[in-house]
Design a protein around this motif. Structure first.
Motif, PDB file in Angstrom:
ATOM      1  N   MET A 118       0.808  -1.214   0.000  1.00 25.29           N
ATOM      2  CA  MET A 118       0.000   0.000   0.000  1.00 25.29           C
ATOM      3  C   MET A 118       0.849   1.275   0.000  1.00 25.29           C
ATOM      4  N   ASN A 119       2.082   1.155  -0.448  1.00 25.88           N
ATOM      5  CA  ASN A 119       3.007   2.291  -0.412  1.00 25.88           C
ATOM      6  C   ASN A 119       2.827   3.189  -1.636  1.00 25.88           C
ATOM      7  N   TRP A 120       1.612   3.722  -1.769  1.00 29.96           N
ATOM      8  CA  TRP A 120       1.330   4.654  -2.863  1.00 29.96           C
ATOM      9  C   TRP A 120       2.086   5.953  -2.621  1.00 29.96           C
ATOM     10  N   PRO A 121       2.387   6.718  -3.682  1.00 33.79           N
ATOM     11  CA  PRO A 121       3.035   8.016  -3.491  1.00 33.79           C
ATOM     12  C   PRO A 121       2.208   8.928  -2.584  1.00 33.79           C
ATOM     13  N   THR A 122       2.875   9.850  -1.941  1.00 33.98           N
ATOM     14  CA  THR A 122       2.208  10.771  -1.019  1.00 33.98           C
ATOM     15  C   THR A 122       1.040  11.476  -1.706  1.00 33.98           C
ATOM     16  N   GLY A 123      -0.116  11.458  -1.041  1.00 30.27           N
ATOM     17  CA  GLY A 123      -1.296  12.126  -1.565  1.00 30.27           C
ATOM     18  C   GLY A 123      -2.054  11.337  -2.603  1.00 30.27           C
ATOM     19  N   GLN A 124      -1.593  10.123  -2.938  1.00 29.79           N
ATOM     20  CA  GLN A 124      -2.224   9.339  -3.999  1.00 29.79           C
ATOM     21  C   GLN A 124      -2.845   8.042  -3.481  1.00 29.79           C
ATOM     22  N   THR A 125      -3.346   8.093  -2.274  1.00 31.66           N
ATOM     23  CA  THR A 125      -3.993   6.901  -1.714  1.00 31.66           C
ATOM     24  C   THR A 125      -5.251   6.512  -2.490  1.00 31.66           C
ATOM     25  N   GLY A 184       8.206  12.504  -1.566  1.00 25.96           N
ATOM     26  CA  GLY A 184       7.547  11.772  -2.642  1.00 25.96           C
ATOM     27  C   GLY A 184       6.747  10.593  -2.134  1.00 25.96           C
ATOM     28  N   TYR A 185       7.257   9.938  -1.083  1.00 26.90           N
ATOM     29  CA  TYR A 185       6.553   8.846  -0.432  1.00 26.90           C
ATOM     30  C   TYR A 185       6.426   9.178   1.044  1.00 26.90           C
ATOM     31  N   TRP A 186       5.233   8.930   1.583  1.00 27.95           N
ATOM     32  CA  TRP A 186       4.980   9.261   2.974  1.00 27.95           C
ATOM     33  C   TRP A 186       5.992   8.542   3.864  1.00 27.95           C
ATOM     34  N   MET A 196      -4.481  14.684   3.244  1.00 26.16           N
ATOM     35  CA  MET A 196      -3.853  15.726   2.434  1.00 26.16           C
ATOM     36  C   MET A 196      -3.721  15.225   1.001  1.00 26.16           C
ATOM     37  N   PRO A 197      -4.846  14.900   0.339  1.00 26.39           N
ATOM     38  CA  PRO A 197      -4.767  14.297  -0.994  1.00 26.39           C
ATOM     39  C   PRO A 197      -4.282  15.294  -2.043  1.00 26.39           C
ATOM     40  N   GLU A 198      -3.805  14.753  -3.160  1.00 29.98           N
ATOM     41  CA  GLU A 198      -3.367  15.618  -4.241  1.00 29.98           C
ATOM     42  C   GLU A 198      -4.561  16.368  -4.822  1.00 29.98           C
ATOM     43  N   ALA A 199      -4.280  17.420  -5.571  1.00 34.71           N
ATOM     44  CA  ALA A 199      -5.322  18.286  -6.124  1.00 34.71           C
ATOM     45  C   ALA A 199      -6.336  17.475  -6.933  1.00 34.71           C
ATOM     46  N   GLY A 200      -7.602  17.782  -6.720  1.00 37.91           N
ATOM     47  CA  GLY A 200      -8.669  17.124  -7.450  1.00 37.91           C
ATOM     48  C   GLY A 200      -9.222  15.891  -6.772  1.00 37.91           C
ATOM     49  N   ARG A 201      -8.619  15.493  -5.627  1.00 35.85           N
ATOM     50  CA  ARG A 201      -9.086  14.321  -4.900  1.00 35.85           C
ATOM     51  C   ARG A 201      -9.642  14.756  -3.547  1.00 35.85           C
ATOM     52  N   VAL A 202     -10.625  14.021  -3.051  1.00 31.15           N
ATOM     53  CA  VAL A 202     -11.240  14.363  -1.771  1.00 31.15           C
ATOM     54  C   VAL A 202     -10.587  13.565  -0.645  1.00 31.15           C
ATOM     55  N   VAL A 231      -2.882   0.224 -11.894  1.00 29.00           N
ATOM     56  CA  VAL A 231      -2.145   1.327 -11.277  1.00 29.00           C
ATOM     57  C   VAL A 231      -1.152   0.718 -10.288  1.00 29.00           C
ATOM     58  N   THR A 232      -0.018   0.356 -10.789  1.00 30.18           N
ATOM     59  CA  THR A 232       0.986  -0.301  -9.967  1.00 30.18           C
ATOM     60  C   THR A 232       1.868   0.738  -9.295  1.00 30.18           C
ATOM     61  N   PRO A 233       1.890   0.768  -7.972  1.00 30.23           N
ATOM     62  CA  PRO A 233       2.747   1.743  -7.297  1.00 30.23           C
ATOM     63  C   PRO A 233       4.203   1.321  -7.369  1.00 30.23           C
ATOM     64  N   PRO A 234       5.115   2.269  -7.491  1.00 28.59           N
ATOM     65  CA  PRO A 234       6.530   1.920  -7.391  1.00 28.59           C
ATOM     66  C   PRO A 234       6.826   1.494  -5.958  1.00 28.59           C
ATOM     67  N   VAL A 235       6.903   0.204  -5.721  1.00 31.68           N
ATOM     68  CA  VAL A 235       7.041  -0.305  -4.363  1.00 31.68           C
ATOM     69  C   VAL A 235       8.453  -0.072  -3.859  1.00 31.68           C
ATOM     70  N   LEU A 236       8.573   0.501  -2.683  1.00 33.11           N
ATOM     71  CA  LEU A 236       9.862   0.698  -2.036  1.00 33.11           C
ATOM     72  C   LEU A 236      10.112  -0.434  -1.059  1.00 33.11           C
ATOM     73  N   GLN A 237      11.353  -0.770  -0.879  1.00 31.69           N
ATOM     74  CA  GLN A 237      11.713  -1.786   0.097  1.00 31.69           C
ATOM     75  C   GLN A 237      11.829  -1.117   1.458  1.00 31.69           C
ATOM     76  N   GLY A 238      10.757  -1.147   2.211  1.00 38.30           N
ATOM     77  CA  GLY A 238      10.753  -0.508   3.527  1.00 38.30           C
ATOM     78  C   GLY A 238      10.227   0.913   3.442  1.00 38.30           C
ATOM     79  N   TRP A 239      10.365   1.644   4.526  1.00 34.06           N
ATOM     80  CA  TRP A 239       9.900   3.020   4.582  1.00 34.06           C
ATOM     81  C   TRP A 239      10.820   3.752   5.552  1.00 34.06           C
ATOM     82  N   GLY A 240      10.564   5.044   5.732  1.00 33.82           N
ATOM     83  CA  GLY A 240      11.403   5.818   6.644  1.00 33.82           C
ATOM     84  C   GLY A 240      12.840   5.868   6.163  1.00 33.82           C
ATOM     85  N   ARG A 241      13.801   5.694   7.045  1.00 32.92           N
ATOM     86  CA  ARG A 241      15.199   5.808   6.681  1.00 32.92           C
ATOM     87  C   ARG A 241      15.623   4.706   5.721  1.00 32.92           C
TER      88      ARG A 241
END
Length: 282
Positions: A118-125, A184-186, A196-202, A231-241
């Protein structure tokens, strides 16, 4: 008193381990009451937990195939009512393209709770297609989370939600959350960027549960919008640092996570993520 099945996995370091395959929502509520009464941690089965808490017994709960419905909503063929025990593969067969590249063997509950998937880009949930989620909260109250805009406010049915939701909006309005939203990613564990969705989204409150890791609530059922294109998210290996976030931003996100966890689960009924209060291992 349950319709499903219970497996006693014995003791580890003096603490019990068990697994419940629920036969319906009533089983989950019964388990929640017993766990709350006896100090047992309830966790969602199907999630790869790094570790379980020391000194506490743990009950893993599988939503079970008895809660595996996947059907279109009346008069809305683009919306699908989905129970947590439904398999991702069944959503793929139904044509929900947002799930095309996810493991078909996972329950939808485990997929939605998985932080990497579920690691969608920030604001693109919104890419998840999740529209509504009915939740069982740590204190036993229930409610439905969904769109929350000027013209579309999901009623907050109980006092717990009436306190929880304004608290989330206050966190999202603060400077630390705004700083995190520039990434870019939360960078945190819990998707406060859903507010805090991207413009045009509720704003959709159910999106806070995307990637929640089973730490915040139990999801009873969901409604998904069928997204026609993958809509395949660019999956990151982990999050944070581990995902390359700057140190200061990562620590900021950790502080936000502690507060989100406190709003959903102040009594720490669900699992505490093993690193949410311990930064030394990172």
């Amino acid at each position: 008193m349950i319709a499903g099945t219970f497996h006693d996995d014995g003791e580890y370091d003096g603490c019990g381990r068990g697994r419940l395959c629920a036969g319906g929502p009533a089983d989950v509520r019964h388990a929640r009451e017993l766990c709350a009464g006896y100090g047992v941690v309830l966790v969602l089965d199907g999630i790869d937990y790094p570790s379980f808490p020391v000194g506490q017994s743990v009950l893993r709960v599988d939503p079970g195939r008895a809660q595996g419905q996947c059907q279109t909503m009346p008069d809305a063929p683009h919306l699908w009512f989905v129970q947590p025990g439904c398999l991702v593969g069944e959503l793929q067969q139904a044509g929900l393209r947002q799930f095309d590249d996810f493991p078909g063997y996972l329950s939808v509950a485990a997929c939605v709770a998985d932080r990497t998937l579920m690691n969608w880009p920030t604001g693109q949930t919104w890419r998840s297609g999740l529209m509504l989620a009915s939740v069982l909260l740590a204190d036993g109250s229930t409610g439905v989370l969904g769109a929350f805009g000027a013209g579309n406010r999901q009623p907050l049915e109980n006092l717990t939600l009436q306190n929880l939701v304004p608290g989330l909006f206050r966190l999202a309005a603060d400077a630390p959350a705004r700083d995190c939203a520039k990434a870019g990613y939360w960078p945190g564990r819990y998707r406060l960027d859903a507010l805090m969705p991207e413009a045009g989204r509720v704003v959709n409150l159910s999106h806070v549960l995307l990637g929640h890791g089973g730490d915040l609530a139990w999801i009873d059922w969901m409604v998904f919008e069928s997204i026609p294109d993958p809509v395949t998210p660019p999956v990151l290996q982990g999050w944070g640092r581990q995902a390359g976030q700057p140190g200061d931003l990562w620590y900021t996100a950790q502080g936000i996570d502690v507060q989100v966890k406190g709003l959903f689960d102040p009594g720490v009924f669900f699992l505490i993520p093993d690193r949410i209060f311990d930064f030394s291992g990172w």
